[in-house]
Design a protein around this motif. Structure first.
Motif, short mmCIF file in Angstrom:
data_model
loop_
_atom_site.label_atom_id
_atom_site.label_comp_id
_atom_site.label_asym_id
_atom_site.label_seq_id
_atom_site.Cartn_x
_atom_site.Cartn_y
_atom_site.Cartn_z
N ILE A 51 -49.23 -124.48 56.19
CA ILE A 51 -48.65 -124.49 54.83
C ILE A 51 -48.41 -123.04 54.38
O ILE A 51 -47.35 -122.71 53.85
CB ILE A 51 -49.59 -125.24 53.84
N GLY A 80 -45.42 -142.74 42.59
CA GLY A 80 -46.64 -143.42 43.01
C GLY A 80 -47.75 -142.49 43.50
O GLY A 80 -48.68 -142.94 44.19
N PRO A 101 -57.75 -138.37 56.71
CA PRO A 101 -58.53 -137.74 55.64
C PRO A 101 -58.18 -138.36 54.29
O PRO A 101 -57.10 -138.87 54.10
CB PRO A 101 -58.06 -136.27 55.70
N ASP A 102 -59.16 -138.31 53.36
CA ASP A 102 -58.91 -138.97 52.08
C ASP A 102 -58.09 -138.08 51.15
O ASP A 102 -58.15 -136.86 51.23
CB ASP A 102 -60.23 -139.41 51.43
N ILE A 126 -47.65 -134.23 54.96
CA ILE A 126 -48.56 -133.66 55.97
C ILE A 126 -48.65 -134.65 57.11
O ILE A 126 -49.15 -135.78 56.94
CB ILE A 126 -49.95 -133.36 55.37
N THR A 129 -51.28 -137.71 58.45
CA THR A 129 -52.20 -138.08 57.38
C THR A 129 -51.42 -139.07 56.51
O THR A 129 -50.25 -139.32 56.77
CB THR A 129 -52.61 -136.87 56.49
N PRO A 132 -47.16 -138.62 52.31
CA PRO A 132 -45.75 -138.80 52.69
C PRO A 132 -44.88 -137.58 52.37
O PRO A 132 -45.24 -136.78 51.51
CB PRO A 132 -45.30 -139.98 51.81
N VAL A 151 -48.59 -130.73 38.62
CA VAL A 151 -49.87 -130.65 39.35
C VAL A 151 -50.61 -129.36 38.99
O VAL A 151 -51.83 -129.35 38.79
CB VAL A 151 -49.64 -130.75 40.88
C1 HEC Z 1 -50.27 -142.99 50.48
C2 HEC Z 1 -51.14 -142.06 49.84
C3 HEC Z 1 -50.57 -140.81 49.23
C4 HEC Z 1 -49.56 -140.72 48.30
C5 HEC Z 1 -48.72 -141.84 47.70
C6 HEC Z 1 -49.48 -139.31 47.97
N1 HEC Z 1 -50.40 -138.58 48.68
FE1 HEC Z 1 -50.73 -136.57 48.54
N2 HEC Z 1 -52.09 -136.68 50.03
C7 HEC Z 1 -52.51 -137.83 50.63
C8 HEC Z 1 -53.51 -137.51 51.64
C9 HEC Z 1 -54.21 -138.50 52.53
C10 HEC Z 1 -53.67 -136.11 51.60
C11 HEC Z 1 -54.64 -135.28 52.43
C12 HEC Z 1 -53.99 -134.70 53.66
C13 HEC Z 1 -54.93 -133.78 54.40
O1 HEC Z 1 -56.15 -133.80 54.16
O2 HEC Z 1 -54.44 -133.03 55.22
C14 HEC Z 1 -52.75 -135.62 50.58
C15 HEC Z 1 -52.59 -134.29 50.26
C16 HEC Z 1 -51.86 -133.82 49.18
C17 HEC Z 1 -51.79 -132.44 48.78
C18 HEC Z 1 -52.36 -131.24 49.53
C19 HEC Z 1 -53.74 -130.89 49.20
C20 HEC Z 1 -54.21 -129.67 49.99
O3 HEC Z 1 -55.37 -129.36 49.82
O4 HEC Z 1 -53.45 -129.05 50.74
C21 HEC Z 1 -51.01 -132.40 47.65
C22 HEC Z 1 -50.65 -131.18 46.82
C23 HEC Z 1 -50.58 -133.75 47.38
N3 HEC Z 1 -51.11 -134.60 48.33
C24 HEC Z 1 -49.78 -134.13 46.33
C25 HEC Z 1 -49.19 -135.39 46.20
C26 HEC Z 1 -48.16 -135.72 45.22
C27 HEC Z 1 -47.65 -134.78 44.14
C28 HEC Z 1 -47.78 -137.01 45.47
C29 HEC Z 1 -46.66 -137.79 44.83
C30 HEC Z 1 -45.34 -137.17 44.80
C31 HEC Z 1 -48.62 -137.50 46.57
N4 HEC Z 1 -49.45 -136.48 46.98
C32 HEC Z 1 -48.59 -138.80 47.04
C33 HEC Z 1 -52.09 -139.12 50.34
C34 HEC Z 1 -51.08 -139.46 49.46
#
Ligand code: HEC
Length: 173
Positions: A51, A80, A101-102, A126, A129, A132, A151
């Motif tokens: 990143i 969502g 990962p959660d 990512i 994971t 999306p 955010v």
């Molecule tokens: C289906 C579940 C899901 C949805 C829907 C989702 N995320 Fe995520 N997101 C994750 C997961 C799982 C991770 C952790 C990935 C990892 O640990 O590498 C993550 C990681 C992230 C991170 C990075 C955190 C870091 O420490 O680098 C950001 C920022 C983020 N999401 C923002 C968003 C935003 C904004 C949206 C909507 C536009 C979104 N996410 C929608 C599951 C989701």
């Protein structure tokens, strides 16, 4: 020479063993299996480094304006994000507890990531994971910048503000 031949033979045996283990179905892909600590450590380092290297876009001049933050809240609700990450006054859906990962609490992440890093992660997702790529889900760059601005502000957004800003949000089809 003998020594090198022994190393070569060993490499072949290890390769065949690994192939039998993975292609023979012995490795478990169950989402319930915790990764070993070393794997989690390595994945986190690789993710952070990737990143840092890729996130080079400059935020628009209006980044952080009240209007942009509010539009970002609405887009956050529509796409969502709250289902997995929760939002002020909104609990994540139960299924997100089955992701490894959660999904992190974005209030805590907000201070650690720059606007460019947030933009890049939301745009590209990512790999391997549950996170999306929202560019692939149809989000435009200006929408993604607004989500990143929201955010960034998350730690100071009240439940009531979030409710007002997202009252007219419709789920994206
Ligand atoms: C289906 C579940 C899901 C949805 C829907 C989702 N995320 Fe995520 N997101 C994750 C997961 C799982 C991770 C952790 C990935 C990892 O640990 O590498 C993550 C990681 C992230 C991170 C990075 C955190 C870091 O420490 O680098 C950001 C920022 C983020 N999401 C923002 C968003 C935003 C904004 C949206 C909507 C536009 C979104 N996410 C929608 C599951 C989701």
């Amino acid at each position: 020479m003998r020594f090198l031949a022994a190393i070569g033979a060993l490499a072949i045996v290890v390769g065949i063993g690994a192939a039998a283990f993975f292609f023979g179905g012995y490795y478990s892909v169950a989402g319930t299996t915790e990764d070993p600590a070393a794997v989690t450590w390595a994945l986190t380092r690789v993710r952070t480094a990737s990143i840092n290297r890729h996130a080079n876009d400059n935020p628009p001049a209006s980044f952080g304006d009240a209007a942009m933050v509010q539009a970002g809240a609405k887009a956050y609700a529509s796409f969502g994000c709250a289902n997995c990450h929760g939002a002020p006054g909104v609990k994540w859906l139960k299924y997100s507890e089955g992701l490894h990962p959660d999904p992190p609490d974005l209030k805590e992440v907000a201070g650690e990531l720059t606007p460019a890093q947030l933009f890049w992660v939301i745009k590209n997702g990512i790999n391997m994971t549950g996170m999306p790529s929202f560019a692939q889900a149809g989000a435009q760059d200006d929408e993604i910048w607004s989500i990143a601005a929201f955010v960034k502000k998350l730690p100071s957004v009240s439940d009531a503000d979030y409710k007002t800003w997202t009252a007219s949000a419709e789920p994206k089809q």
